[in-house]
Structures are given as structure tokens and as C-alpha cells.
Design a protein around this motif. Structure first.
Motif, PDB file in Angstrom:
ATOM      1  N   MET A 175       0.849  -1.194   0.000  1.00 17.72           N
ATOM      2  CA  MET A 175       0.000   0.000   0.000  1.00 17.72           C
ATOM      3  C   MET A 175       0.887   1.247   0.000  1.00 17.72           C
ATOM      4  O   MET A 175       1.731   1.416   0.878  1.00 17.72           O
ATOM      5  N   LYS A 176       0.690   2.101  -0.999  1.00 15.38           N
ATOM      6  CA  LYS A 176       1.496   3.308  -1.098  1.00 15.38           C
ATOM      7  C   LYS A 176       0.985   4.367  -0.123  1.00 15.38           C
ATOM      8  O   LYS A 176      -0.205   4.468   0.135  1.00 15.38           O
ATOM      9  N   ARG A 177       1.924   5.169   0.397  1.00 15.57           N
ATOM     10  CA  ARG A 177       1.573   6.264   1.291  1.00 15.57           C
ATOM     11  C   ARG A 177       2.187   7.543   0.765  1.00 15.57           C
ATOM     12  O   ARG A 177       3.393   7.606   0.518  1.00 15.57           O
ATOM     13  N   ASN A 178       1.363   8.568   0.564  1.00  9.42           N
ATOM     14  CA  ASN A 178       1.853   9.862   0.117  1.00  9.42           C
ATOM     15  C   ASN A 178       2.015  10.777   1.330  1.00  9.42           C
ATOM     16  O   ASN A 178       1.086  11.470   1.729  1.00  9.42           O
ATOM     17  N   VAL A 179       3.207  10.701   1.936  1.00 13.30           N
ATOM     18  CA  VAL A 179       3.477  11.468   3.146  1.00 13.30           C
ATOM     19  C   VAL A 179       4.845  12.122   3.035  1.00 13.30           C
ATOM     20  O   VAL A 179       5.680  11.740   2.211  1.00 13.30           O
ATOM     21  N   ASP A 180       5.086  13.096   3.894  1.00 12.26           N
ATOM     22  CA  ASP A 180       6.384  13.742   3.999  1.00 12.26           C
ATOM     23  C   ASP A 180       7.271  12.881   4.888  1.00 12.26           C
ATOM     24  O   ASP A 180       6.972  12.687   6.070  1.00 12.26           O
ATOM     25  N   MET A 181       8.354  12.332   4.329  1.00 10.90           N
ATOM     26  CA  MET A 181       9.234  11.459   5.085  1.00 10.90           C
ATOM     27  C   MET A 181       9.790  12.125   6.337  1.00 10.90           C
ATOM     28  O   MET A 181      10.077  11.462   7.332  1.00 10.90           O
ATOM     29  N   ARG A 182       9.928  13.428   6.301  1.00 12.65           N
ATOM     30  CA  ARG A 182      10.475  14.140   7.461  1.00 12.65           C
ATOM     31  C   ARG A 182       9.529  14.099   8.649  1.00 12.65           C
ATOM     32  O   ARG A 182       9.951  14.272   9.795  1.00 12.65           O
ATOM     33  N   GLU A 183       8.244  13.858   8.385  1.00 12.96           N
ATOM     34  CA  GLU A 183       7.256  13.826   9.458  1.00 12.96           C
ATOM     35  C   GLU A 183       7.115  12.447  10.097  1.00 12.96           C
ATOM     36  O   GLU A 183       6.643  12.340  11.232  1.00 12.96           O
ATOM     37  N   ILE A 184       7.520  11.392   9.394  1.00  9.55           N
ATOM     38  CA  ILE A 184       7.277  10.049   9.918  1.00  9.55           C
ATOM     39  C   ILE A 184       8.537   9.248  10.201  1.00  9.55           C
ATOM     40  O   ILE A 184       8.461   8.161  10.778  1.00  9.55           O
ATOM     41  N   SER A 185       9.714   9.772   9.822  1.00 14.72           N
ATOM     42  CA  SER A 185      10.946   9.000   9.981  1.00 14.72           C
ATOM     43  C   SER A 185      12.009   9.812  10.711  1.00 14.72           C
ATOM     44  O   SER A 185      11.822  10.986  11.007  1.00 14.72           O
ATOM     45  N   ASP A 186      13.148   9.140  10.954  1.00 13.76           N
ATOM     46  CA  ASP A 186      14.266   9.825  11.592  1.00 13.76           C
ATOM     47  C   ASP A 186      15.141  10.550  10.577  1.00 13.76           C
ATOM     48  O   ASP A 186      16.216  11.050  10.912  1.00 13.76           O
ATOM     49  N   GLY A 187      14.703  10.577   9.329  1.00 13.34           N
ATOM     50  CA  GLY A 187      15.425  11.298   8.294  1.00 13.34           C
ATOM     51  C   GLY A 187      16.498  10.496   7.596  1.00 13.34           C
ATOM     52  O   GLY A 187      17.170  11.005   6.692  1.00 13.34           O
ATOM     53  N   ARG A 188      16.672   9.228   7.974  1.00 13.18           N
ATOM     54  CA  ARG A 188      17.700   8.396   7.373  1.00 13.18           C
ATOM     55  C   ARG A 188      17.085   7.270   6.542  1.00 13.18           C
ATOM     56  O   ARG A 188      15.952   6.850   6.804  1.00 13.18           O
ATOM     57  N   LEU A 189      17.838   6.811   5.549  1.00 15.45           N
ATOM     58  CA  LEU A 189      17.455   5.639   4.779  1.00 15.45           C
ATOM     59  C   LEU A 189      18.509   4.564   5.020  1.00 15.45           C
ATOM     60  O   LEU A 189      19.708   4.850   5.049  1.00 15.45           O
ATOM     61  N   TYR A 190      18.058   3.332   5.193  1.00 16.71           N
ATOM     62  CA  TYR A 190      18.941   2.238   5.583  1.00 16.71           C
ATOM     63  C   TYR A 190      18.946   1.132   4.537  1.00 16.71           C
ATOM     64  O   TYR A 190      17.955   0.900   3.848  1.00 16.71           O
ATOM     65  N   THR A 191      20.081   0.408   4.456  1.00 15.54           N
ATOM     66  CA  THR A 191      20.153  -0.813   3.670  1.00 15.54           C
ATOM     67  C   THR A 191      20.007  -2.000   4.618  1.00 15.54           C
ATOM     68  O   THR A 191      20.000  -1.839   5.843  1.00 15.54           O
ATOM     69  N   ALA A 192      19.941  -3.191   4.060  1.00 17.21           N
ATOM     70  CA  ALA A 192      19.800  -4.391   4.883  1.00 17.21           C
ATOM     71  C   ALA A 192      21.015  -4.617   5.772  1.00 17.21           C
ATOM     72  O   ALA A 192      20.926  -5.323   6.779  1.00 17.21           O
ATOM     73  N   GLU A 193      22.155  -4.020   5.414  1.00 18.90           N
ATOM     74  CA  GLU A 193      23.387  -4.202   6.184  1.00 18.90           C
ATOM     75  C   GLU A 193      23.569  -3.159   7.282  1.00 18.90           C
ATOM     76  O   GLU A 193      24.500  -3.264   8.088  1.00 18.90           O
ATOM     77  N   ASP A 194      22.697  -2.169   7.344  1.00 23.12           N
ATOM     78  CA  ASP A 194      22.839  -1.091   8.318  1.00 23.12           C
ATOM     79  C   ASP A 194      22.233  -1.454   9.665  1.00 23.12           C
ATOM     80  O   ASP A 194      21.334  -2.296   9.767  1.00 23.12           O
ATOM     81  N   MET A 195      22.714  -0.776  10.698  1.00 20.89           N
ATOM     82  CA  MET A 195      22.147  -0.896  12.031  1.00 20.89           C
ATOM     83  C   MET A 195      21.047   0.153  12.195  1.00 20.89           C
ATOM     84  O   MET A 195      21.195   1.292  11.762  1.00 20.89           O
ATOM     85  N   VAL A 196      19.937  -0.249  12.834  1.00 23.43           N
ATOM     86  CA  VAL A 196      18.822   0.669  13.039  1.00 23.43           C
ATOM     87  C   VAL A 196      18.207   0.404  14.411  1.00 23.43           C
ATOM     88  O   VAL A 196      18.207  -0.739  14.886  1.00 23.43           O
ATOM     89  N   ARG A 197      17.692   1.431  15.042  1.00 19.31           N
ATOM     90  CA  ARG A 197      17.131   1.279  16.391  1.00 19.31           C
ATOM     91  C   ARG A 197      15.687   0.756  16.286  1.00 19.31           C
ATOM     92  O   ARG A 197      14.719   1.493  16.444  1.00 19.31           O
TER      93      ARG A 197
END
Length: 225
Positions: free
Chosen positions: A1-23
Motif C-alpha cells: 500500500m502506497k503512502r503519500n506522506v512527507d518522510m520528514r514527518e514520519i521517519s528519523d530522516g535516514r534511509l537504511y540498507t539491509a546491512e545497516d544498524m537501526v534502532r
């Protein structure tokens, strides 16, 4: 399901790959099942989710629907299955009496992903983002994305996810050129080919069968030309 939202409002501002660490590590949720309730029809299932559920429960698609674990709805113009919520408490039908997931080992992709989301990029790939308002757990730890997802062959899985996403986008665009009857035919055909027809075998066999069905469907529907 697509979401048309501002990424700055819903995320920490970062994009991650499968190899990255994320909280994202919720430490086995520790008694919390908030993300398993009041989800409505938002936990959309893809073909691999249905294969996983069949592998784990022994229930084919028709039985999952008949017994009320899965429902059908319209998402992005197509008829797609989603996890059903109970009538009384609006919780996932797979949640047990102790508030724990009874299908955790073979849970759907969206459940594995949470509280992450996917950001699809124009170059044909996608990366992950952390949804900062969705999970109630405040003391999450860092974990590698691919470990959090718990999917053995992550590259094959990501390729499959992107293929399925792009196919649905093509179908949605194609619907704009069809009359009501032909649009219904397209929706039912995709539902039958990718969900109602069972997948057999192990994970690698699933990928092979899925790609075969995808190639045949694109040829039949003349998508991507």
C-alpha cells in the motif's frame, strides 16, 4: 500500500540498507502487542506471505479466508488480501490468549518489517526507513536490518519485493485504460494466479515459481511494453 506522506514527518530522516544498524529491536516486545491491534486492513499480504502461512499452518488461501484469518480488500486499485482483525477487540486473529503472535516464525513481511518501512527509489531499488511514531516501545536497541527481518536470503527477498511492487504499480496504471468489466477481470486474474493457486516446496522453489508466474502474466497482459 502506497503512502503519500512527507518522510520528514514520519521517519528519523535516514534511509537504511539491509546491512545497516537501526534502532528497531523491541526486545521481544516484552508483553506489548499494540502493533497487532486496530490495524484495520493495513497489513497487506503479498504472495510470499501466503506461502509462509500455508507452510506454517497447513491452510491454503481459501481456508485462510474461510476461517476468517485473511480478508480481501481493494488496495491501490487491486484486490489484495490482508490480515483480518477480530470483531470484538479489533486485534489480529493470529494473536493468542496471552497477547503473543501464534505465527511469529512465519509471520508476514509487514509484521517482520515493523517499525520499519520501505522507501522505493526511482533506480529500481528500495531502502528502509524507521517510523518514529508507530512503535510504543521507547528503549529500542540497534540491530542490523537483515537480522531484524529474519529472512535467510535477503537479496533474493528484496529482489522479489521490488518485482512485486513494480508489478502492482503497472497494474494500477493499466487499470486507468480499462473499462469496468475488464478492470474486474484483471483484478480477479491477478488474485487467482498469485494468491489462490498454491505454491509448493521450499523458499527457493517459491521464488522460481513466482518468477515463472510473473513472466507468464506480463506476457499475457502485455505489461511493461
Amino acid at each position: 500500500m502506497k503512502r503519500n506522506v512527507d518522510m520528514r514527518e514520519i521517519s528519523d530522516g535516514r534511509l537504511y540498507t539491509a546491512e545497516d544498524m537501526v534502532r528497531a529491536d523491541c526486545h521481544d516486545c516484552q508483553g506489548c502487542s499494540a502493533c497487532c491491534s486496530d490495524m484495520g486492513d493495513s497489513v497487506i499480504l503479498d504472495p510470499m506471505d501466503i506461502w509462509r502461512l500455508y507452510s506454517g499452518t497447513g491452510m491454503e488461501f481459501a481456508e485462510l479466508v474461510e476461517k476468517g484469518y485473511v480478508e480481501l480488500g481493494i488496495a491501490d486499485g487491486m484486490i489484495l488480501p490482508h490480515l483480518a482483525m477480530s470483531d470484538e477487540k479489533e486485534v489480529c486473529r493470529f494473536l493468542d490468549e496471552n497477547g503473543r503472535c501464534s505465527i511469529h516464525i512465519y509471520r508476514p513481511g509487514i509484521c517482520r518489517l515493523f517499525p520499519l518501512g520501505r522507501y522505493y527509489e526511482e533506480d529500481g531499488g528500495f531502502r528502509y526507513f524507521l517510523q518514529i511514531h508507530e512503535c510504543r516501545k521507547k528503549n529500542r536497541s540497534k540491530i542490523k536490518v537483515k537480522k531484524w527481518l529474519g529472512i535467510p536470503n535477503i537479496k533474493a527477498y528484496e529482489s522479489y519485493i521490488r518485482m512485486w511492487h513494480d508489478f502492482l504499480v503497472q497494474c494500477e496504471e493499466g487499470l486507468t485504460e480499462l473499462d469496468e468489466q475488464n478492470a474486474r477481470t484483471l483484478r480477479i486474474y491477478v488474485l487467482r494466479v498469485f494468491f489462490q493457486t498454491p505454491y509448493e516446496g521450499e523458499e527457493e522453489q517459491f521464488y522460481t515459481e513466482f518468477r515463472k508466474r510473473m513472466d507468464e502474466t506480463k506476457e499475457k497482459l502485455q505489461l511493461g511494453r
